[in-house]
Design a protein around this motif. Structure first.
Motif, PDB file in Angstrom:
ATOM      1  N   VAL A  12     -20.649  82.035 -44.232  1.00 57.75           N
ATOM      2  CA  VAL A  12     -19.589  81.365 -44.280  1.00 57.75           C
ATOM      3  C   VAL A  12     -19.891  80.342 -42.640  1.00 57.75           C
ATOM      4  CG1 VAL A  12     -16.660  81.355 -42.854  1.00 57.75           C
ATOM      5  CG2 VAL A  12     -17.337  82.251 -44.988  1.00 57.75           C
ATOM      6  N   LEU A  30     -17.774  87.423 -51.087  1.00 54.89           N
ATOM      7  CA  LEU A  30     -17.838  85.991 -51.393  1.00 54.89           C
ATOM      8  C   LEU A  30     -17.555  84.491 -49.586  1.00 54.89           C
ATOM      9  CD1 LEU A  30     -14.340  86.484 -53.137  1.00 54.89           C
ATOM     10  CD2 LEU A  30     -15.843  85.591 -54.322  1.00 54.89           C
ATOM     11  N   ARG A  31     -18.695  85.178 -49.121  1.00 49.23           N
ATOM     12  CA  ARG A  31     -18.256  84.625 -47.320  1.00 49.23           C
ATOM     13  C   ARG A  31     -19.893  84.374 -48.240  1.00 49.23           C
ATOM     14  NH1 ARG A  31     -17.016  86.484 -43.112  1.00 49.23           N
ATOM     15  NH2 ARG A  31     -18.061  85.741 -41.789  1.00 49.23           N
ATOM     16  N   ALA A  87     -16.661  81.204 -54.371  1.00 49.12           N
ATOM     17  CA  ALA A  87     -15.180  80.608 -53.395  1.00 49.12           C
ATOM     18  C   ALA A  87     -15.683  79.560 -52.914  1.00 49.12           C
ATOM     19  CB  ALA A  87     -15.545  81.158 -51.677  1.00 49.12           C
ATOM     20  N   GLY A 135     -11.854  77.218 -50.921  1.00 48.51           N
ATOM     21  CA  GLY A 135     -11.587  78.985 -50.690  1.00 48.51           C
ATOM     22  C   GLY A 135     -12.581  79.606 -49.384  1.00 48.51           C
ATOM     23  N   ARG A 136     -13.100  79.208 -49.027  1.00 49.16           N
ATOM     24  CA  ARG A 136     -13.877  80.079 -48.398  1.00 49.16           C
ATOM     25  C   ARG A 136     -13.020  79.814 -46.654  1.00 49.16           C
ATOM     26  NH1 ARG A 136     -18.515  79.107 -50.257  1.00 49.16           N
ATOM     27  NH2 ARG A 136     -19.303  77.054 -48.688  1.00 49.16           N
ATOM     28  N   LEU A 156     -10.517  82.975 -46.599  1.00 45.22           N
ATOM     29  CA  LEU A 156     -11.037  84.005 -47.599  1.00 45.22           C
ATOM     30  C   LEU A 156     -10.252  84.645 -47.252  1.00 45.22           C
ATOM     31  CD1 LEU A 156     -13.673  83.986 -48.820  1.00 45.22           C
ATOM     32  CD2 LEU A 156     -14.990  84.681 -47.405  1.00 45.22           C
ATOM     33  N   ASN A 157      -9.679  85.402 -46.742  1.00 39.55           N
ATOM     34  CA  ASN A 157      -8.845  86.330 -45.917  1.00 39.55           C
ATOM     35  C   ASN A 157      -7.680  86.654 -47.492  1.00 39.55           C
ATOM     36  OD1 ASN A 157     -10.467  87.261 -44.716  1.00 39.55           O
ATOM     37  ND2 ASN A 157      -9.582  87.077 -42.428  1.00 39.55           N
TER      38      ASN A 157
END
Length: 387
Positions: free
Chosen positions: A243, A324-325, A366, A370-371, A374-375
């Motif tokens: 990210v 996912l980061r 992601a 999506g990033r 993200l949360n």
């Protein structure tokens, strides 16, 4: 195959001291006039011995000296710690040994000392490339000092990264475009680019609470700055592999990849965190945060305040949050082995239809959209488990 093998194995060493406390910083850093390096050396060496006793047969992929300001450590101290680490573990052939540095605590002789000790990568906290904003951020260095320090580092180390903070007070989109382009022209192969966040417990938090922190960008401008960051870095061949982190292919931070790939790492020093797989179970460790308390406990044989077993369900959540980061995403099989209810086809299809995730065989990640949320995305992908 044990879980830690999926992400590698690293060691984090926390040096808690700084010249001054930055108003945006919520890291465990302290200003101290007198530091007994001999006492700290003995405590660090004791902790290295303790963790190697737990993990004797591991191959070490990375060591990271973070802080605080580790470049305030003497090269002799860094050398002593790396020597002990080398004695205790097998080093990977391409081991990465990183030390964080502030531009003020830099001079060529000191850097050569760190290099001779075994440090092969430096991460510099530059934060801004104009003097008024450096002053607002509470930084003690000037742009001129930062550039000189960067050039000094480049003459000694092959691998250098530096940090910049954007979405600062009064910063326009064009200001950031100009500054980021300038940074990318400095022959750097890795950049950490963070949006300014106001964290509770910092001086900035108090100023904002009192209405004294003006000129911060709104959500729309912050989002535009994030998108511009991706666009400019992509054009310069430094895509976001995570990210907030951009690198030329092959120049990614191997230590941080261990975190994001949910590997194992030991944590040494005040407030340091660790994740260690021992006897088939994942342990979460947290060292005593106060430097004096950590020093006393480490001298008595154990600097950790917390050592908890992480359940499989919690491991799945942690891996999802970290992995996912990354642009490369996560291994779906690994997540479901830990928590069979996670990543249900219903939820993954829904998120894919919204354009927030991609799937390719057993990999899931992601998308750029999506990033940015993200949360919320992670919350959607994790099942609700009863307490």
């Amino acid at each position: 195959m044990e879980d830690w093998r999926n992400g590698g194995f690293g060691l984090y060493v926390h040096w808690p001291f700084c010249e001054a406390k930055c108003p945006y910083c919520d890291f465990n850093s302290h200003v101290s006039r007198e530091i007994d390096e001999d006492r700290w050396r003995a405590a660090y060496l004791s902790e290295i011995d303790r963790i190697t006793d737990l993990t004797p047969d591991r191959v070490l992929n990375s060591v990271f000296f973070g802080g605080g300001t580790p470049s305030l450590m003497s090269p002799e101290l860094v050398n002593a710690l790396i020597e002990r680490i080398r004695e205790k573990w097998t080093f990977a052939n391409n081991i990465e040994i990183t030390l964080e540095a502030n531009p003020r605590s830099v001079e060529a002789g000191r850097f050569r000392g760190f290099s001779d000790a075994g440090v092969n990568r430096v991460s510099m906290g530059i934060q801004a490339l104009n003097n008024p904003d450096l002053a607002k951020l509470g930084r003690l260095h000037s742009v001129e000092e930062a550039r000189k320090a960067f050039d000094t580092a480049r003459s000694v180390f092959k691998r250098i990264s530096f940090d910049l903070i954007y979405a600062r007070q009064g910063q326009s989109l064009n200001d950031w475009r100009k500054e980021l382009t300038e940074a990318l022209a400095m022959s750097v192969d890795h950049l950490s680019l963070y949006q300014l966040t106001i964290e509770q417990g910092t001086a900035f938090w108090e100023r904002q609470r009192r209405g004294q922190l003006s000129g911060l960008p709104d959500e729309d401008l912050s989002a535009d700055m994030y998108e511009l960051t991706q666009e400019i870095c992509d054009q310069h061949g430094m895509p976001a592999y995570e990210v907030s982190n951009h690198a030329e292919p092959g120049a990614e931070s191997q230590h941080n990849l261990i975190y994001w790939r949910y590997g194992d790492y030991g944590g040494i020093g005040p407030g340091a965190h660790g994740r260690l797989s021992l006897n088939g179970r994942k342990h979460a460790t947290v060292a005593w945060r106060n430097p004096g308390a950590w020093l006393e406990n480490a001298e008595q044989g154990n600097g950790d305040r917390i050592n908890d077993i992480v359940s499989n369900i919690d491991q799945a959540g942690e891996y999802l949050m970290m992995g996912l980061r990354l642009q490369e995403g996560i291994d779906v099989v690994r997540v479901r082995d830990l928590d069979p209810a996670a990543l249900s086809p219903e939820q993954t299809n829904k998120m894919a239809d919204l354009g927030l995730i991609w799937q390719n065989g057993n990999r899931l990640g992601a998308t750029p959209q999506g990033r940015m949320v993200l949360n919320s995305l992670i919350t959607e992908l994790l099942p609700d488990h009863p307490e």
